[in-house]
Scaffold this active site. Structure first.
Site, mmCIF file in Angstrom:
data_model
loop_
_atom_site.group_PDB
_atom_site.id
_atom_site.type_symbol
_atom_site.label_atom_id
_atom_site.label_comp_id
_atom_site.label_asym_id
_atom_site.label_seq_id
_atom_site.Cartn_x
_atom_site.Cartn_y
_atom_site.Cartn_z
ATOM 1 N N GLN A 115 43.383 -20.487 25.427
ATOM 2 C CA GLN A 115 44.780 -20.287 25.031
ATOM 3 C C GLN A 115 45.670 -21.442 25.482
ATOM 4 O OE1 GLN A 115 46.418 -16.186 25.220
ATOM 5 N NE2 GLN A 115 44.928 -15.925 26.859
ATOM 6 N N ASP A 154 30.912 -29.705 31.028
ATOM 7 C CA ASP A 154 30.590 -28.300 31.318
ATOM 8 C C ASP A 154 30.879 -28.048 32.794
ATOM 9 O OD1 ASP A 154 29.543 -25.800 31.725
ATOM 10 O OD2 ASP A 154 27.577 -26.248 30.845
ATOM 11 N N LEU A 155 31.868 -27.204 33.065
ATOM 12 C CA LEU A 155 32.241 -26.956 34.464
ATOM 13 C C LEU A 155 31.105 -26.293 35.246
ATOM 14 C CD1 LEU A 155 35.980 -25.816 34.325
ATOM 15 C CD2 LEU A 155 35.045 -28.094 34.643
ATOM 16 N N ALA A 165 38.310 -22.217 32.476
ATOM 17 C CA ALA A 165 37.916 -21.325 33.572
ATOM 18 C C ALA A 165 37.032 -20.220 33.027
ATOM 19 C CB ALA A 165 39.166 -20.704 34.217
ATOM 20 N N THR A 179 45.994 -18.057 39.282
ATOM 21 C CA THR A 179 46.325 -16.715 38.824
ATOM 22 C C THR A 179 47.032 -15.858 39.877
ATOM 23 O OG1 THR A 179 45.280 -14.629 38.163
ATOM 24 C CG2 THR A 179 43.940 -16.101 39.465
ATOM 25 N N ASP A 180 47.806 -14.897 39.390
ATOM 26 C CA ASP A 180 48.400 -13.861 40.246
ATOM 27 C C ASP A 180 47.314 -13.018 40.932
ATOM 28 O OD1 ASP A 180 47.948 -13.208 37.444
ATOM 29 O OD2 ASP A 180 48.562 -11.178 37.959
ATOM 30 N N TYR A 222 36.886 -12.134 40.138
ATOM 31 C CA TYR A 222 37.570 -13.246 39.450
ATOM 32 C C TYR A 222 38.621 -13.871 40.376
ATOM 33 C CZ TYR A 222 41.134 -15.235 36.286
ATOM 34 O OH TYR A 222 42.080 -16.037 35.691
ATOM 35 N N TRP A 254 49.334 -12.772 33.184
ATOM 36 C CA TRP A 254 49.451 -12.008 31.931
ATOM 37 C C TRP A 254 49.653 -12.941 30.729
ATOM 38 C CZ3 TRP A 254 52.464 -6.737 32.517
ATOM 39 C CH2 TRP A 254 51.992 -6.046 33.635
HETATM 40 N N1 LIG Z 1 44.498 -15.267 30.517
HETATM 41 C C1 LIG Z 1 45.277 -14.832 31.522
HETATM 42 O O1 LIG Z 1 45.874 -13.744 31.453
HETATM 43 C C2 LIG Z 1 45.457 -15.681 32.754
HETATM 44 C C3 LIG Z 1 46.277 -15.187 33.792
HETATM 45 C C4 LIG Z 1 46.471 -15.988 34.919
HETATM 46 C C5 LIG Z 1 45.854 -17.220 35.004
HETATM 47 N N2 LIG Z 1 45.042 -17.665 33.983
HETATM 48 C C6 LIG Z 1 44.397 -18.971 34.149
HETATM 49 O O2 LIG Z 1 44.945 -19.849 33.171
HETATM 50 C C7 LIG Z 1 43.946 -20.794 32.748
HETATM 51 C C8 LIG Z 1 43.845 -20.785 31.248
HETATM 52 O O3 LIG Z 1 43.473 -19.479 30.804
HETATM 53 P P1 LIG Z 1 43.293 -19.143 29.262
HETATM 54 O O4 LIG Z 1 43.880 -17.792 29.053
HETATM 55 O O5 LIG Z 1 43.736 -20.306 28.435
HETATM 56 O O6 LIG Z 1 41.717 -19.025 29.194
HETATM 57 P P2 LIG Z 1 40.776 -18.703 27.953
HETATM 58 O O7 LIG Z 1 41.599 -18.567 26.709
HETATM 59 O O8 LIG Z 1 39.877 -17.611 28.368
HETATM 60 O O9 LIG Z 1 39.950 -20.043 27.828
HETATM 61 C C9 LIG Z 1 39.076 -20.451 28.821
HETATM 62 C C10 LIG Z 1 38.595 -21.838 28.490
HETATM 63 O O10 LIG Z 1 37.662 -22.212 29.478
HETATM 64 C C11 LIG Z 1 36.607 -22.873 28.846
HETATM 65 N N3 LIG Z 1 35.381 -22.755 29.625
HETATM 66 C C12 LIG Z 1 34.798 -21.626 30.093
HETATM 67 N N4 LIG Z 1 33.665 -21.949 30.746
HETATM 68 C C13 LIG Z 1 33.563 -23.305 30.704
HETATM 69 C C14 LIG Z 1 32.627 -24.238 31.193
HETATM 70 N N5 LIG Z 1 31.527 -23.861 31.851
HETATM 71 N N6 LIG Z 1 32.845 -25.554 30.979
HETATM 72 C C15 LIG Z 1 33.931 -25.969 30.271
HETATM 73 N N7 LIG Z 1 34.838 -25.143 29.773
HETATM 74 C C16 LIG Z 1 34.665 -23.819 29.984
HETATM 75 C C17 LIG Z 1 36.478 -22.218 27.498
HETATM 76 O O11 LIG Z 1 35.748 -23.116 26.742
HETATM 77 P P3 LIG Z 1 35.677 -23.361 25.165
HETATM 78 O O12 LIG Z 1 36.883 -24.202 24.851
HETATM 79 O O13 LIG Z 1 34.396 -24.074 25.015
HETATM 80 O O14 LIG Z 1 35.712 -21.998 24.557
HETATM 81 C C18 LIG Z 1 37.931 -22.014 27.147
HETATM 82 O O15 LIG Z 1 38.500 -23.164 26.575
HETATM 83 C C19 LIG Z 1 42.676 -20.405 33.506
HETATM 84 O O16 LIG Z 1 42.587 -21.172 34.680
HETATM 85 C C20 LIG Z 1 42.907 -18.954 33.901
HETATM 86 O O17 LIG Z 1 42.178 -18.621 35.064
HETATM 87 C C21 LIG Z 1 44.845 -16.930 32.870
#
Ligand SMILES: NC(=O)c1ccc[n+]([C@@H]2O[C@H](COP(=O)([O-])OP(=O)(O)OC[C@H]3O[C@@H](n4cnc5c(N)ncnc54)[C@H](OP(=O)(O)O)[C@@H]3O)[C@@H](O)[C@H]2O)c1
Length: 294
Positions: free
Chosen positions: A11, A36-37, A60, A101-102, A125, A150
């Site tokens: 996202q 690849d992380l 992540a 994250t929160d 997580y 969120w």
């Molecule tokens: N979603 C929430 O509600 C939330 C809340 C608080 C904090 N956050 C933090 O905000 C950040 C962004 O979250 P988001 O919602 O954008 O996440 P997301 O939509 O779930 O996307 C996660 C991304 O991580 C990539 N990924 C996963 N495993 C990987 C690996 N081994 N190597 C390389 N890339 C990998 C995925 O790869 P692909 O591009 O290949 O699919 C995807 O682009 C993260 O750090 C998350 O912890 C999220």
């Protein structure tokens, strides 16, 4: 300014690509299989070749419930992977922005969490993300850790899209009402990150610009009230009304526990960068309008 971003379909990564294109900023999305992380040895070669001015680790392991049974894999990506990204930034002599994250907090305070409040994650997580924060701090002083909450967007899997999909077939839904937090649009996160990147790559870099910051939509709500607003906006596009029944977390079993209070105090970010995200209702309305347009 060249901004290297990890992941391409997440996202935040997609939002950075969209906003970067609108603002004429070069965003390089570096994703699997090249980067690849889960395999930290892939990180430095790809980052070096990209020659970025700044790095954003937006990738992540984000499957909160699955992480309960896959904590080792989640840690590989969120801890060792984040460490490798920050070490690459240090090697290349550029700042790194790490998303967190929160969920690093237990959620039992009765006010918004400040950056220096004690962390104590209540799920796997959250533990892996907190370990990632510590790894980034250890790797380089030129870090900006942004804790957000969120997150939703027109892309991928998130609460807004799930509610709109469920609302197509169901006239009523049970939604948790005893967890409060701040819905945050990934597109607003992208705008804020790009403002931070601009500041870090142009102006003088004072110490107050680095460290840990909270960044979330302005104002707080419960999941149930969040759902109510989504359905109210959807009804303006001709969708049938959906009745939201308020339930307690205990009545909605999930593998991972969630904090009851996810609110984040965002004052420090406003003071350091002049960045404050829009009211959560404004961005929810924009997202629903975009998803249901025409
Ligand atoms: N979603 C929430 O509600 C939330 C809340 C608080 C904090 N956050 C933090 O905000 C950040 C962004 O979250 P988001 O919602 O954008 O996440 P997301 O939509 O779930 O996307 C996660 C991304 O991580 C990539 N990924 C996963 N495993 C990987 C690996 N081994 N190597 C390389 N890339 C990998 C995925 O790869 P692909 O591009 O290949 O699919 C995807 O682009 C993260 O750090 C998350 O912890 C999220």
């Amino acid at each position: 300014m060249r901004v290297a971003v990890t992941g391409s379909q997440g996202q935040v990564a997609l939002s950075l690509l969209e906003r970067g294109a609108e603002q004429g900023i070069e965003i390089l999305a570096l994703a699997r299989p090249q980067l690849d992380l889960a395999d930290p040895t892939t990180v430095l070669p790809v980052m070096s070749a990209a020659k970025p001015d700044i790095i954003v680790n937006a990738a992540a392991y984000t499957a909160v419930d699955l992480a309960e049974s896959e904590e080792a894999l989640a840690a590989k990506i969120n801890d060792a992977g984040a460490s490798a990204v920050a070490q690459a930034a240090a090697t290349l002599g550029v700042p790194v922005i790490q998303l967190s994250t929160d969920y690093v907090f237990p959620g039992d305070l009765d006010r918004p969490y400040r950056e220096d409040d004690a962390t104590a994650p209540i799920n796997a997580y959250g533990r892996t993300k907190l370990a990632g924060e510590d790894a980034v701090r250890a790797a380089t002083p030129s870090h900006v850790i942004l804790r957000t909450s969120w997150v939703y967007s027109p892309f991928g899997k998130n609460f807004v899209r799930t509610m709109l999909a469920l609302g197509e077939t169901r006239p009523a839904l049970n939604v948790v009402a005893d967890q409060i937090g701040q819905p945050t649009a990934a597109l607003d996160i992208a705008d804020a990150i790009l403002a931070i990147c601009h500041r870090l790559t142009t102006g003088p870099r004072s110490e107050s610009l680095f460290g840990t910051f909270h960044m979330a939509g302005t104002g707080a709500t419960s999941w149930a009230d969040f759902a109510d607003l989504i359905f109210a906006e959807a009804s303006r596009h001709g969708r049938a009304p959906v009745a939201v029944t308020r339930i307690a977390s205990d009545a909605y079993k999930t593998a991972a526990k969630r904090p009851a209070n996810s609110r984040l105090d965002t004052q420090k970010l406003a003071e350091a960068y002049g960045v404050r995200l829009p009211a959560w209702q404004t961005s929810v309305s924009e997202t629903v309008n975009r998803l249901l347009a025409d």
